[in-house]
Design an enzyme around this catalytic site. Structure first.
Site, PDB file in Angstrom:
ATOM      1  N   THR A  74      -2.136 -14.463  -2.427  1.00  6.30           N
ATOM      2  CA  THR A  74      -1.148 -13.614  -1.752  1.00  6.30           C
ATOM      3  C   THR A  74      -0.951 -14.079  -0.314  1.00  6.30           C
ATOM      4  O   THR A  74       0.187 -14.216   0.163  1.00  6.30           O
ATOM      5  CB  THR A  74      -1.595 -12.135  -1.786  1.00  6.30           C
ATOM      6  N   CYS A 328      -1.045  -5.210 -10.640  1.00  7.15           N
ATOM      7  CA  CYS A 328      -0.400  -4.423  -9.585  1.00  7.15           C
ATOM      8  C   CYS A 328       0.569  -3.421 -10.181  1.00  7.15           C
ATOM      9  O   CYS A 328       0.664  -2.297  -9.728  1.00  7.15           O
ATOM     10  CB  CYS A 328       0.351  -5.319  -8.611  1.00  7.15           C
TER      11      CYS A 328
END
Ligand SMILES: *Cc1c(COP(=O)(O)O)cnc(C)c1O
Length: 386
Positions: A74, A328
């Site tokens: 990320t 997520c």
């Protein structure tokens, strides 16, 4: 068999015992700061970091100089996207990406849109693949970056990244490819792909969590990427902060092991996946999502008609650790953006299982999973009609 059986290797993988063992000394007796290179404690740490850099470089066909360490993929994606757009001489700029990218890419693009950058989110076909003609048409004068993932984390579908990178190169556009799910699972060379930037993550390949890297092609001039974390000037001043030496050592070891086992493990998992699909799809009212030929060997994404998504997942999760989409998105009740982009109705997208097979899975586990999924679906379907 130890329950629940783990079928979510795309969300994360357990650390390989040899990885943990390699890491341990770097927490205690070899605790030096890799920047304190004027005494042994420090320079040993620095040497260990450089060994890991080499191990990763070998895995992806890069030079060690082209790899910088981060806290994960990320962060690497944020550095790549924000760094490229911030380096533009003129304000604005345009990004071409896919509707099926990971949230780390999509949400970073969205954040930049608030600062005057525009993004084209290309659609994909029913099979999850992007149309190259549509991609070429989306390119503008101001396009600075094309971000197309190599392997999708929900379906395993492989985009034609080499062809897209060629288009990017011809137009002088920087090419980023999120290869987090593919690295260590299939042969891969950044040279052959022709990409400029590629994020990596240790915990998706049997390494520790909280460590990642960004491959930055030596073709890319330094002025084209602006650091997003300033400080002591670590990692060629592209990512400051004291290096996570134990994590990096573990990442390197994980890369070495992945390369060693890739071929055998790929064939083993493809056979397990095929058995899983044959078994489950014989149920009827179940469909495989994504292109069947162009995909990773260990991923299978299957939707089930006639079951309610939430109840289905709760029932399945009693014995199987598995999710309906990315880690997520599964916390939210929203259907997977990947599956809806592939044209699935939200109802069907919600009653989906993403199987991520991995090193711990055996044929006996797959047999159990087939029967358990079939029984659960049949039970829920019956209850609905009663
Ligand atoms: C897991 C994942 C990421 C994020 O990686 P982290 O190291 O967990 O930040 C990015 N892209 C894809 C495709 C992933 O599967």
């Amino acid at each position: 068999m130890k329950f629940p059986l783990y079928f979510d290797h795309n969300a994360t993988t357990p650390c390989e015992p040899d990885v943990v063992e390699a890491m341990l000394p770097w927490f205690t007796e070899r605790f030096g700061n890799a920047s304190s290179v004027h005494y042994p404690l420090g320079w040993l740490a620095e040497e260990a970091v450089e060994t890991a850099r080499e191990q990763l470089a070998v895995l992806i066909g890069a030079s060690p100089k082209e790899i910088i360490f981060t806290s994960g993929a990320t962060e690497a994606i944020n550095l790549a996207i924000r760094g490229v757009l911030e380096a533009l001489e003129t304000r604005g700029g345009h990004i071409v990406t896919l509707a099926t990218e990971h949230k780390a890419v999509l949400d970073t693009c969205k954040a930049l849109e608030r600062r005057g950058i525009s993004t084209t989110y290309l659609p994909v076909g029913k099979d999850g693949l992007v149309d190259l003609g549509a991609l070429e048409n989306a390119i503008r004068e101001t396009t600075a970056l094309i971000a197309v993932m190599l392997a999708n984390n929900e379906t395993g579908v492989l985009q034609p990244v080499d062809e897209i990178a060629q288009i990017a190169q011809q137009r002088g556009i920087i090419m980023l490819s999120d290869a987090v799910q593919a690295v260590g699972k299939m042969p891969l060379s950044v040279q052959k792909l022709g990409i400029d930037l590629m994020p990596l993550s240790a915990h998706k390949m049997y390494g520790p969590k909280g460590v990642g890297a960004l491959y930055i092609s030596s073709r890319l001039s330094k002025s084209k990427l602006v650091t997003q974390v300033t400080g002591g000037g670590h990692e060629k001043a592209l990512r400051s902060g004291t290096l996570n030496v134990p994590g990096i050592v573990g990442f390197g070891k994980a890369a070495e092991i992945a390369l060693d086992r890739m071929s055998d493990e790929g064939h083993r998992l493809a056979a397990l996946r095929d058995a899983l699909e044959d078994g489950i799809l014989s149920l009827g009212g179940a469909q495989l999502n994504g292109n069947k030929e162009r995909r990773l060997p260990h991923v299978s994404n299957i939707s089930f008609e006639g079951v309610e998504g939430k109840a289905f997942l709760i029932a399945i999760n009693k014995e199987l650790a598995i999710s309906s989409g990315s880690a997520c998105s599964s916390i939210t009740t929203r259907p997977s953006h990947v599956l809806t982009a592939m044209g699935l109705e939200s109802q069907l997208a919600r009653s989906t299982l993403r199987f991520g097979l991995g090193r711990s899975n055996t044929a006996a586990q797959v047999d159990f999973a087939i029967q358990y999924v079939k029984d659960t679906v049949e039970k829920l379907r019956k209850e609905r009609w009663e």
